[in-house]
Scaffold this motif. Structure first.
Motif, PDB file in Angstrom:
ATOM      1  N   THR A  55      38.972 -44.238  -0.595  1.00  0.00           N
ATOM      2  CA  THR A  55      39.806 -45.413  -0.672  1.00  0.00           C
ATOM      3  C   THR A  55      40.855 -45.212  -1.557  1.00  0.00           C
ATOM      4  OG1 THR A  55      38.364 -46.758  -1.986  1.00  0.00           O
ATOM      5  CG2 THR A  55      38.091 -47.047   0.399  1.00  0.00           C
ATOM      6  N   SER A  56      40.768 -45.323  -2.983  1.00  0.00           N
ATOM      7  CA  SER A  56      41.761 -45.271  -4.123  1.00  0.00           C
ATOM      8  C   SER A  56      41.670 -44.006  -4.843  1.00  0.00           C
ATOM      9  CB  SER A  56      41.531 -46.377  -5.056  1.00  0.00           C
ATOM     10  OG  SER A  56      40.184 -46.048  -5.936  1.00  0.00           O
ATOM     11  N   GLY A  57      40.691 -43.056  -5.041  1.00  0.00           N
ATOM     12  CA  GLY A  57      40.513 -41.928  -5.806  1.00  0.00           C
ATOM     13  C   GLY A  57      40.453 -42.237  -7.325  1.00  0.00           C
ATOM     14  N   CYS A  70      34.125 -51.235  -1.783  1.00  0.00           N
ATOM     15  CA  CYS A  70      34.723 -50.000  -1.928  1.00  0.00           C
ATOM     16  C   CYS A  70      36.316 -50.413  -2.029  1.00  0.00           C
ATOM     17  CB  CYS A  70      34.456 -49.132  -0.874  1.00  0.00           C
ATOM     18  SG  CYS A  70      34.819 -49.565   1.043  1.00  0.00           S
ATOM     19  N   PHE A  71      36.779 -51.505  -1.703  1.00  0.00           N
ATOM     20  CA  PHE A  71      38.037 -51.779  -1.734  1.00  0.00           C
ATOM     21  C   PHE A  71      38.544 -53.079  -2.627  1.00  0.00           C
ATOM     22  CE2 PHE A  71      38.136 -50.846   2.880  1.00  0.00           C
ATOM     23  CZ  PHE A  71      39.010 -49.553   2.734  1.00  0.00           C
ATOM     24  N   PRO A  72      39.540 -53.151  -3.207  1.00  0.00           N
ATOM     25  CA  PRO A  72      39.904 -54.581  -3.769  1.00  0.00           C
ATOM     26  C   PRO A  72      39.549 -55.742  -2.754  1.00  0.00           C
ATOM     27  CG  PRO A  72      41.660 -52.960  -4.285  1.00  0.00           C
ATOM     28  CD  PRO A  72      40.709 -52.557  -3.133  1.00  0.00           C
ATOM     29  N   VAL A  73      39.286 -56.726  -3.214  1.00  0.00           N
ATOM     30  CA  VAL A  73      38.603 -57.851  -2.406  1.00  0.00           C
ATOM     31  C   VAL A  73      39.467 -58.289  -1.216  1.00  0.00           C
ATOM     32  CG1 VAL A  73      39.538 -59.774  -3.893  1.00  0.00           C
ATOM     33  CG2 VAL A  73      37.293 -60.197  -2.451  1.00  0.00           C
ATOM     34  N   LYS A 101      47.740 -49.550 -13.887  1.00  0.00           N
ATOM     35  CA  LYS A 101      48.052 -48.675 -12.626  1.00  0.00           C
ATOM     36  C   LYS A 101      47.247 -47.332 -12.980  1.00  0.00           C
ATOM     37  CE  LYS A 101      50.072 -51.859 -10.174  1.00  0.00           C
ATOM     38  NZ  LYS A 101      49.659 -52.709  -9.147  1.00  0.00           N
ATOM     39  N   ASN A 102      46.385 -47.057 -12.369  1.00  0.00           N
ATOM     40  CA  ASN A 102      45.621 -45.823 -12.345  1.00  0.00           C
ATOM     41  C   ASN A 102      46.324 -44.944 -11.289  1.00  0.00           C
ATOM     42  OD1 ASN A 102      43.760 -46.371 -14.370  1.00  0.00           O
ATOM     43  ND2 ASN A 102      43.153 -47.748 -12.749  1.00  0.00           N
ATOM     44  N   ARG A 103      46.059 -43.515 -11.656  1.00  0.00           N
ATOM     45  CA  ARG A 103      46.712 -42.456 -10.585  1.00  0.00           C
ATOM     46  C   ARG A 103      45.420 -41.877 -10.176  1.00  0.00           C
ATOM     47  NH1 ARG A 103      51.757 -39.617 -13.533  1.00  0.00           N
ATOM     48  NH2 ARG A 103      53.277 -41.470 -13.543  1.00  0.00           N
ATOM     49  N   THR A 104      45.776 -41.288  -8.650  1.00  0.00           N
ATOM     50  CA  THR A 104      44.506 -40.661  -8.210  1.00  0.00           C
ATOM     51  C   THR A 104      44.696 -39.013  -8.640  1.00  0.00           C
ATOM     52  OG1 THR A 104      44.761 -42.046  -6.268  1.00  0.00           O
ATOM     53  CG2 THR A 104      43.681 -39.750  -5.905  1.00  0.00           C
ATOM     54  N   TYR A 139      42.911 -33.720  -6.778  1.00  0.00           N
ATOM     55  CA  TYR A 139      41.900 -32.806  -5.744  1.00  0.00           C
ATOM     56  C   TYR A 139      41.102 -33.858  -5.160  1.00  0.00           C
ATOM     57  CZ  TYR A 139      38.691 -34.747  -9.714  1.00  0.00           C
ATOM     58  OH  TYR A 139      38.006 -35.643 -10.441  1.00  0.00           O
ATOM     59  N   ARG A 140      41.429 -35.193  -5.256  1.00  0.00           N
ATOM     60  CA  ARG A 140      41.029 -36.235  -4.433  1.00  0.00           C
ATOM     61  C   ARG A 140      42.111 -36.523  -3.321  1.00  0.00           C
ATOM     62  NH1 ARG A 140      38.116 -39.232  -9.300  1.00  0.00           N
ATOM     63  NH2 ARG A 140      36.299 -38.220  -9.402  1.00  0.00           N
ATOM     64  N   LYS A 141      43.241 -36.240  -3.347  1.00  0.00           N
ATOM     65  CA  LYS A 141      44.195 -37.014  -2.495  1.00  0.00           C
ATOM     66  C   LYS A 141      44.159 -36.639  -1.221  1.00  0.00           C
ATOM     67  CE  LYS A 141      47.813 -37.852  -5.666  1.00  0.00           C
ATOM     68  NZ  LYS A 141      49.344 -37.584  -6.241  1.00  0.00           N
ATOM     69  N   PRO A 142      43.999 -35.366  -0.962  1.00  0.00           N
ATOM     70  CA  PRO A 142      43.559 -34.893   0.523  1.00  0.00           C
ATOM     71  C   PRO A 142      42.857 -35.911   1.268  1.00  0.00           C
ATOM     72  CG  PRO A 142      43.702 -33.099  -0.621  1.00  0.00           C
ATOM     73  CD  PRO A 142      43.613 -33.929  -1.459  1.00  0.00           C
ATOM     74  N   SER A 143      41.418 -36.207   0.747  1.00  0.00           N
ATOM     75  CA  SER A 143      40.478 -36.892   1.332  1.00  0.00           C
ATOM     76  C   SER A 143      41.047 -38.437   1.512  1.00  0.00           C
ATOM     77  CB  SER A 143      39.082 -36.693   0.856  1.00  0.00           C
ATOM     78  OG  SER A 143      39.117 -37.186  -0.497  1.00  0.00           O
ATOM     79  N   ARG A 144      41.550 -38.792   0.321  1.00  0.00           N
ATOM     80  CA  ARG A 144      42.290 -40.148   0.491  1.00  0.00           C
ATOM     81  C   ARG A 144      43.192 -40.583   1.273  1.00  0.00           C
ATOM     82  NH1 ARG A 144      46.365 -42.903  -1.736  1.00  0.00           N
ATOM     83  NH2 ARG A 144      46.070 -45.008  -2.584  1.00  0.00           N
ATOM     84  N   GLU A 145      44.130 -39.500   1.502  1.00  0.00           N
ATOM     85  CA  GLU A 145      45.299 -39.751   2.453  1.00  0.00           C
ATOM     86  C   GLU A 145      44.503 -39.657   3.736  1.00  0.00           C
ATOM     87  OE1 GLU A 145      48.242 -36.499   1.539  1.00  0.00           O
ATOM     88  OE2 GLU A 145      48.710 -37.611  -0.339  1.00  0.00           O
ATOM     89  N   PHE A 146      43.655 -38.924   4.112  1.00  0.00           N
ATOM     90  CA  PHE A 146      43.308 -38.917   5.442  1.00  0.00           C
ATOM     91  C   PHE A 146      42.523 -40.159   5.817  1.00  0.00           C
ATOM     92  CE2 PHE A 146      39.382 -38.592   8.080  1.00  0.00           C
ATOM     93  CZ  PHE A 146      39.789 -37.785   9.194  1.00  0.00           C
TER      94      PHE A 146
END
Length: 245
Positions: free
Chosen positions: A58-60, A169-172, A209-212, A215-222
């Protein structure tokens, strides 16, 4: 009006005074709900957070303390809704009420049984929605998503039950809008209960604000693509159902 709850931190005396004055001027009875302060320790409900899904899909990155506190506050009120067995209206403490707020509140409580979740504030610019019913010089609209929509809403016990069954797993606000997970569609009611909101910023949520990580970006973008496809499919399916009634 029964069962109106305002989420507010105990220490937010100025905000409490402001919203109490607003409610009194509109002749609306309400109860303060002491917000869960994530900065005072991890909420008990956080043990049910799906951190693996959060990090990889979801966010990374890990949820902030403020986000956990915000979610836990709303979650606790969904449990409250189930306990009393009646619809409730949930508000955050940074809102300005519309002129006809008391009348609109009555309409919301009359119609929330039918729809489950009624957003009582404006939608985000560009948000897709479909008018599904006209009520007393107003409209109930089907929403594709519920982004940014937890400052004021009505919820029924049936809808609350659908939401509490699933792990976080998400913000509310994003979780409420994720109808492909829990099956609860989001609706918005106009005229609006809330005239303005968020001028002072959230005291429960964080603004950092956090950054993903890369290495987690591919699964998050999918997963982001999957979410968009599912939201579009669910919206299309519900629109088709409404139009064939």
């Amino acid at each position: 009006m029964p069962n109106v709850f305002v989420i507010s931190l105990k220490r937010s005396a100025e905000r409490r005074e402001k919203i109490a004055k607003e409610m009194a001027e509109k002749n609306i009875s309400f109860t303060f709900f002491d917000a869960v302060d994530g900065h005072q320790g991890s909420p008990e409900l956080a043990v049910d957070y799906d951190y693996s899904k959060r990090l990889w899909l979801t966010s990374g990155y890990m949820p902030s303390k403020g986000e956990l506190g915000c979610y836990a506050s709303h979650y606790a009120l969904w449990i409250k809704c189930l306990e009393i067995g009646e619809p409730i209206v949930v508000c955050e403490d940074d809102i300005t009420l519309s002129y006809e707020a008391a009348h609109i509140l009555s309409l919301a409580l009359e119609n929330v049984h039918k729809y489950g979740f009624l957003r009582l504030e404006a939608v985000e610019p560009g948000s897709e929605r479909l008018p599904v019913e006209h009520i007393h010089n107003g409209t109930i609209n089907l929403m594709k998503d519920n982004y940014g929509g937890t400052r004021a809403y009505a919820i029924s016990p049936a809808a609350a039950m659908r939401l509490v069954k699933h792990r976080w797993c998400f913000p509310v606000d994003c979780f409420i809008g994720a109808n492909f997970i829990h099956g609860q569609f989001s609706y918005q009611m106009e005229p609006l209960f809330v005239q303005l909101h968020g001028e002072d910023g959230s005291t429960v949520q964080d603004s950092v604000k956090n950054r993903t990580p890369l290495y987690r970006k591919p699964s998050r973008e999918f997963y982001t693509l999957y979410k968009k496809v599912m939201l579009s499919f669910m919206y299309w399916k519900k629109r088709k159902e409404i139009r064939t009634r």
